[in-house]
Write a protein that holds these residues in place. Structure first.
Motif, short mmCIF file in Angstrom:
data_model
loop_
_atom_site.label_atom_id
_atom_site.label_comp_id
_atom_site.label_asym_id
_atom_site.label_seq_id
_atom_site.Cartn_x
_atom_site.Cartn_y
_atom_site.Cartn_z
N PRO A 25 0.82 -1.23 0.00
CA PRO A 25 0.00 0.00 0.00
C PRO A 25 0.85 1.27 0.00
O PRO A 25 0.48 2.28 -0.59
N LEU A 26 2.00 1.19 0.67
CA LEU A 26 2.92 2.33 0.65
C LEU A 26 3.33 2.67 -0.78
O LEU A 26 3.44 3.84 -1.15
N LEU A 27 3.53 1.62 -1.59
CA LEU A 27 3.91 1.84 -2.99
C LEU A 27 2.81 2.57 -3.74
O LEU A 27 3.09 3.45 -4.56
N THR A 28 1.55 2.20 -3.48
CA THR A 28 0.44 2.88 -4.15
C THR A 28 0.41 4.36 -3.75
O THR A 28 0.27 5.24 -4.61
N LEU A 29 0.55 4.62 -2.46
CA LEU A 29 0.53 6.00 -1.98
C LEU A 29 1.68 6.81 -2.58
O LEU A 29 1.49 7.92 -3.09
N ALA A 30 2.88 6.23 -2.53
CA ALA A 30 4.06 6.95 -3.00
C ALA A 30 4.02 7.15 -4.52
O ALA A 30 4.40 8.21 -5.03
N ALA A 31 3.55 6.12 -5.23
CA ALA A 31 3.47 6.24 -6.70
C ALA A 31 2.47 7.32 -7.08
O ALA A 31 2.72 8.11 -8.01
N ALA A 32 1.32 7.38 -6.38
CA ALA A 32 0.33 8.41 -6.68
C ALA A 32 0.93 9.80 -6.49
O ALA A 32 0.75 10.70 -7.32
N LYS A 33 1.66 9.96 -5.40
CA LYS A 33 2.26 11.27 -5.13
C LYS A 33 3.32 11.62 -6.19
O LYS A 33 3.36 12.74 -6.71
N ASP A 39 -4.83 16.17 -4.54
CA ASP A 39 -5.92 16.63 -3.67
C ASP A 39 -6.87 15.55 -3.16
O ASP A 39 -7.53 15.74 -2.15
N GLY A 40 -7.02 14.44 -3.85
CA GLY A 40 -8.04 13.48 -3.48
C GLY A 40 -7.58 12.45 -2.47
O GLY A 40 -6.47 12.52 -1.92
N GLN A 41 -8.48 11.52 -2.18
CA GLN A 41 -8.19 10.44 -1.23
C GLN A 41 -8.33 9.07 -1.90
O GLN A 41 -8.34 8.05 -1.20
N ARG A 42 -8.45 9.05 -3.23
CA ARG A 42 -8.63 7.77 -3.90
C ARG A 42 -7.46 6.82 -3.64
O ARG A 42 -7.65 5.61 -3.52
N HIS A 43 -6.27 7.38 -3.58
CA HIS A 43 -5.09 6.52 -3.41
C HIS A 43 -5.13 5.77 -2.08
O HIS A 43 -4.59 4.67 -1.97
N VAL A 44 -5.77 6.36 -1.09
CA VAL A 44 -5.84 5.70 0.23
C VAL A 44 -6.72 4.46 0.15
O VAL A 44 -6.33 3.37 0.59
N ALA A 45 -7.92 4.62 -0.42
CA ALA A 45 -8.83 3.47 -0.53
C ALA A 45 -8.21 2.38 -1.39
O ALA A 45 -8.31 1.18 -1.08
N LEU A 46 -7.55 2.79 -2.48
CA LEU A 46 -6.99 1.78 -3.38
C LEU A 46 -5.75 1.11 -2.78
O LEU A 46 -5.50 -0.08 -3.02
N ALA A 47 -5.00 1.86 -1.98
CA ALA A 47 -3.88 1.25 -1.26
C ALA A 47 -4.41 0.17 -0.31
O ALA A 47 -3.81 -0.90 -0.15
N ALA A 48 -5.57 0.45 0.31
CA ALA A 48 -6.19 -0.56 1.19
C ALA A 48 -6.61 -1.80 0.39
O ALA A 48 -6.44 -2.93 0.86
N CYS A 49 -7.11 -1.59 -0.84
CA CYS A 49 -7.46 -2.74 -1.69
C CYS A 49 -6.23 -3.61 -1.95
O CYS A 49 -6.30 -4.84 -1.87
N VAL A 50 -5.13 -2.96 -2.27
CA VAL A 50 -3.88 -3.69 -2.54
C VAL A 50 -3.50 -4.51 -1.30
O VAL A 50 -3.17 -5.70 -1.40
N GLU A 51 -3.58 -3.91 -0.14
CA GLU A 51 -3.19 -4.63 1.09
C GLU A 51 -4.19 -5.75 1.40
O GLU A 51 -3.79 -6.81 1.91
N PHE A 52 -5.47 -5.53 1.11
CA PHE A 52 -6.48 -6.59 1.32
C PHE A 52 -6.18 -7.80 0.44
O PHE A 52 -6.27 -8.95 0.89
N ILE A 53 -5.86 -7.53 -0.83
CA ILE A 53 -5.54 -8.65 -1.73
C ILE A 53 -4.31 -9.38 -1.22
O ILE A 53 -4.27 -10.61 -1.16
N VAL A 162 -4.61 6.84 -10.62
CA VAL A 162 -5.36 7.90 -9.92
C VAL A 162 -4.77 9.27 -10.23
O VAL A 162 -5.49 10.26 -10.24
N ALA A 163 -3.47 9.31 -10.51
CA ALA A 163 -2.84 10.60 -10.82
C ALA A 163 -3.07 11.00 -12.28
O ALA A 163 -2.77 12.13 -12.67
N ALA A 164 -3.60 10.06 -13.09
CA ALA A 164 -3.82 10.35 -14.52
C ALA A 164 -2.58 10.94 -15.17
O ALA A 164 -2.64 11.95 -15.87
N CYS A 165 -1.44 10.30 -14.95
CA CYS A 165 -0.18 10.80 -15.51
C CYS A 165 -0.03 10.32 -16.95
O CYS A 165 -0.92 9.68 -17.50
N SER A 166 1.12 10.60 -17.55
CA SER A 166 1.35 10.21 -18.95
C SER A 166 1.53 8.69 -19.04
O SER A 166 1.92 8.05 -18.07
#
Lengths: 301, 301
Positions: A25-33, A39-53, A162-166
């Motif tokens: 989940p840390l990877l999801t948070l850090a990658a999003a940043k 501004d959003g909180q989507r990365h938090v919920a999705l990081a939790a999904c990753v950890e749940f899996i 979530v960051a909608a990057c290139s």
């Protein structure tokens, strides 16, 4: 983790409270940043999904491997039994998909459902190669790419989504996660024969006792003479193991530089992970992800 | 079911080849047709998703229950071992979500991820009530609503979704599936003590041996005297079972009309399922779904 069926949060809380690095989940948070999500909180919920899996696969792994310890504490299957462990794993897996549906991105659902299927494939392949010293390095790599790297790659790619990057940045984060995951598992497999392992709250020699064919074994086997190969076949294929056999296995690995070369291989993948970050400018976020590579590899020291 | 890891299609093909009624995917197909879906093929892929989720839960159930038989043949866990059964279950579950993502409906993903979580909750609740004769009818109902009715309801609702029918029709199809699922499981639980069971390719008395608290047991227990309750406690709670105990259990259930009343309860749910179809005009599609209700209940004869 909430459910009116009290045993579910109880068992889930046990495995969550037991700690762990929360690396995925840390990877999801850090990658999003790093990819510019602000501004959003989507990365938090999705990081939790990753950890749940990940947690679901741990619960099922511990049942499959009949493990008594997980993160230095009694494993959920040892404490609650195999049945609730299988079912709570299923529950957490389903919950992860519910949370992804709430998030609403089909792309995220695609990435994590594909990763989930790949993990199961890697685990089955691991079962097939277990106790088989004829396993090739290629097969071993397919196992760890499936069971470990797939979720690392998905975790970082979801951050990019979530960051909608290139597309290039998304691909860079995915490649970073994949290579980091391979490096991580190589180190994990070296640690299983290392005295450092105890400090990480895991049992030393689990892989040896189960006859898992990991890179340190493969290298020692390849480089050993006939007498040594007979030792590996007896202990890993026939699973006839005496009291001193683990010590002998470790000694053979040291003789043949199997540890050093496994860690070296991990370092190569770690460098590939670092290179994949080149699409991003230097800065605190990129340095955080670079630091994770060093953290993963330095566990072997 | 395809995978480069050959054991996965092998094990999955075993459980598919063993047959089964394919009732759940049939419900998705029939519901889609009743709701007016005419030209596409989405219902076929989503029916497969429903069956994959069901198959995954069967694989995990057989591990959890240590079952030797499934649909009259050796169960996957008996033939391939527990480990591949757990992992191939995980694989099929993940594959189902991959296929749903390909279909592209977040609403379908919502319905089937919620059903998957509810199934796991029902299964855990069943574990908790197992061997406990103090289980209430309400708890029993919660178990079968979770472990069975949730997927029946989801199967029919998914058919409604692809047809993009009215909310009232969607709700009608969901209610039909839910009530049919409860009726189906009530009959299944009666059959476990019935000589007809052998004809269905299942072992008679599995529930008794495992101490599962089902409605026939609950009714016989409630209506029994102290000596009979002592019998139920010894056999189901303490699991001390002698050779003649299954026959005595069946005799007690007959004495107390526990079968007849369980089937009667199933018929009530079956009628509720039929009523839920009232939002649809009469016709061949509606009569097909009505016929499924009678099929499910008549298994008990």
């Amino acid at each position: 983790m909430q459910s009116p069926v009290a045993l579910i949060p109880q068992l889930a809380a046990h495995i969550v409270a037991a700690g762990g690095k929360r690396l995925r989940p840390l990877l999801t948070l850090a990658a999003a940043k790093l990819a510019g999500y602000r501004d959003g909180q989507r990365h938090v919920a999705l990081a939790a999904c990753v950890e749940f899996i990940h947690t679901a696969t741990l619960l099922h792994d511990d049942v499959v491997d009949e493990s008594a310890l997980r993160r230095g504490q009694a494993s959920a299957n040892a404490l609650f039994g195999n049945k609730p462990s299988v079912l709570v794993g299923d529950f957490l897996f389903a919950r992860a998909f519910q949370v992804m549906v709430e998030d609403g991105s089909l792309e995220v659902l695609r990435i994590l459902s594909e990763a989930s299927a790949t993990i199961a494939e890697g685990e089955v392949l691991q079962l097939i190669t277990q106790n088989d010293t004829a396993t090739t390095e290629e097969q071993y790599l397919a196992v760890i790419e499936g069971k470990t790297a797939a979720l690392f790659a998905a975790a970082t790619e979801v951050g990019a989504i979530v960051a909608a990057c290139s597309p290039a940045q998304q691909q860079g984060l995915r490649a970073y996660g994949h290579n980091l995951g391979v490096a991580f598992q190589l180190i994990d497999d070296a640690l299983d024969y290392s005295a450092n392992q105890a400090a990480l709250g895991k049992t030393v020699g689990d892989d040896f006792r189960e006859g898992k064919i990991t890179l340190p074994v493969l290298l020692a086997f390849q480089r050993g003479d006939e007498a040594e190969r007979a030792f590996w076949r007896r202990t890993l294929e026939e699973r006839e193991q005496g009291e001193d056999d683990l010590a002998r296995a470790i000694a053979l690995m040291e003789t043949h530089a199997a540890f050093a070369d496994t860690v070296g291989r991990a370092r190569d993948y770690g460098n590939a992970a670092l290179e994949a970050l080149a699409v991003f400018p230097d800065g605190v976020e990129r340095r955080a992800l670079e630091g994770i590579v060093e953290f993963c590899i330095s566990r072997a020291r």
